[in-house]
Design a protein around this motif. Structure first.
Motif, PDB file in Angstrom:
ATOM      1  N   THR A   1     -11.373  -3.761   0.092  1.00  0.00           N
ATOM      2  CA  THR A   1     -11.521  -4.282  -1.427  1.00  0.00           C
ATOM      3  C   THR A   1     -10.324  -4.836  -1.757  1.00  0.00           C
ATOM      4  N   GLN A   2      -9.018  -4.438  -1.408  1.00  0.00           N
ATOM      5  CA  GLN A   2      -7.981  -5.235  -1.884  1.00  0.00           C
ATOM      6  C   GLN A   2      -7.513  -6.231  -1.226  1.00  0.00           C
TER       7      GLN A   2
ATOM      8  N   ASP B   1     -10.015   0.946   1.078  1.00  0.00           N
ATOM      9  CA  ASP B   1      -9.281   0.336   0.130  1.00  0.00           C
ATOM     10  C   ASP B   1      -8.798  -1.038   0.605  1.00  0.00           C
TER      11      ASP B   1
ATOM     12  N   THR C   1      -3.607   5.006   0.964  1.00  0.00           N
ATOM     13  CA  THR C   1      -4.387   3.894   1.152  1.00  0.00           C
ATOM     14  C   THR C   1      -5.214   3.689   2.323  1.00  0.00           C
TER      15      THR C   1
ATOM     16  N   SER D   1       0.734  -1.232   0.061  1.00  0.00           N
ATOM     17  CA  SER D   1      -0.112  -0.006  -0.018  1.00  0.00           C
ATOM     18  C   SER D   1       0.790   1.327   0.019  1.00  0.00           C
TER      19      SER D   1
END
Length: 282
Positions: free
Chosen positions: A163-164, A160, A156, A152
């Motif tokens: 979702t990541q 985020d 970030t 990241s």
């Protein structure tokens, strides 16, 4: 339990600038700074800034000439840890929170608890004990988010990371904070030195306000909870950055370390589970 902590940083300055450092071990009721030293080469006057809430020890450096300089901080710290059983603690309603705690219920730059309200309540809302909810949050992050060094960046956020599904300790902490706040549990960012962290570095985790006390949690499980030396707390990483740079300054080197001073047995403490039955064993 005594620890020796150290930080080394090196910078290149291209123009007159200001640097605010945040590497000093915090003085708290459970953390005593026995000895410390800050060395700056070449010498630059350092000014420690007063903290309104006692959550950090910022040091300001005003650099007037271009060039390179290095910083070394060393301290010996005595920490006290206590294990408590929070499975049947007395819940404190929001109406009785200390006013200073209320800010840690709100969304912040990296912890968008308002965007994660549905996820938090659908996943953890059925647990009727705040402590067990936070342990469940910690276990869920550890299981569902992969720790990837360098994955990241400074932009970030907790949203985020959901979702990541990957990040570093900073991201694990932000997600834990956001989910706690979405459950109406005050939570704040913690940065510090970490014993037995591999590789050695500054470490981030979070604290949740439970039963009128701030309790430490670490979703990465990379360092024992009783091996952490606090540097600062805040709403998120924006409040507790190791260094805030104002000007044309480049960081060339960063190193942090934490070692035990005394040759005494060290029994690491981690949170383990059974989580969803509302019971957590230490």
């Amino acid at each position: 339990m005594k620890f020796k902590v150290s930080a080394e940083l090196a910078y290149e300055v291209k123009a007159p600038s200001t640097l605010i450092l945040n590497v000093h071990a915090l003085r708290t009721a459970r953390q005593t700074v026995l000895q410390e030293e800050l060395l700056i080469d070449p010498y630059i006057k350092a000014e420690e800034l007063p903290s309104t809430n006692g959550e950090n020890r910022f040091v300001r450096l005003d650099i007037t000439e271009p060039g390179e300089f290095s910083i070394k901080y060393e301290a010996t710290v005595d920490n006290y840890y206590e294990i408590k059983d929070y499975r049947s603690f007395q819940e404190v309603p929001v109406s009785r929170f200390d006013p200073a705690v209320l800010t840690y219920l709100n969304p912040s730059r990296y912890c968008q608890s308002d965007k994660l309200y549905r996820l938090a309540n659908n996943t953890f809302g059925q647990i009727n004990n705040s402590y067990s909810q936070v342990v469940a949050v910690t276990e869920w992050i550890h299981k569902n988010v992969e720790y990837l060094s360098g994955f990241s960046n400074s932009e970030t956020s907790a949203y985020d990371t959901v979702t990541q599904q990957a990040g570093v300790c900073r991201d694990f902490a932000h997600l834990g904070i956001a989910l706690c706040r979405a459950l109406t549990i005050p939570a704040r960012y913690f940065t510090g030195y970490a014993y037995k962290l591999i590789p050695a570095d500054f470490h981030a985790c979070f604290e949740a306000y439970i039963g009128g006390e701030w309790i430490l949690f670490d979703a990465t499980k990379l360092a024992p909870l009783n091996g952490l030396v606090k540097i600062a707390t805040g709403r998120d990483a924006a409040d507790a950055a190791i260094a805030s740079i104002f000007g044309d300054v480049y960081c060339n080197y960063v190193k942090a370390d934490c070692q035990m001073v005394e040759d005494e047995p060290f029994n690491p403490i981690y949170y383990t589970k059974s989580v969803f039955d509302g019971v957590t064993y230490l």
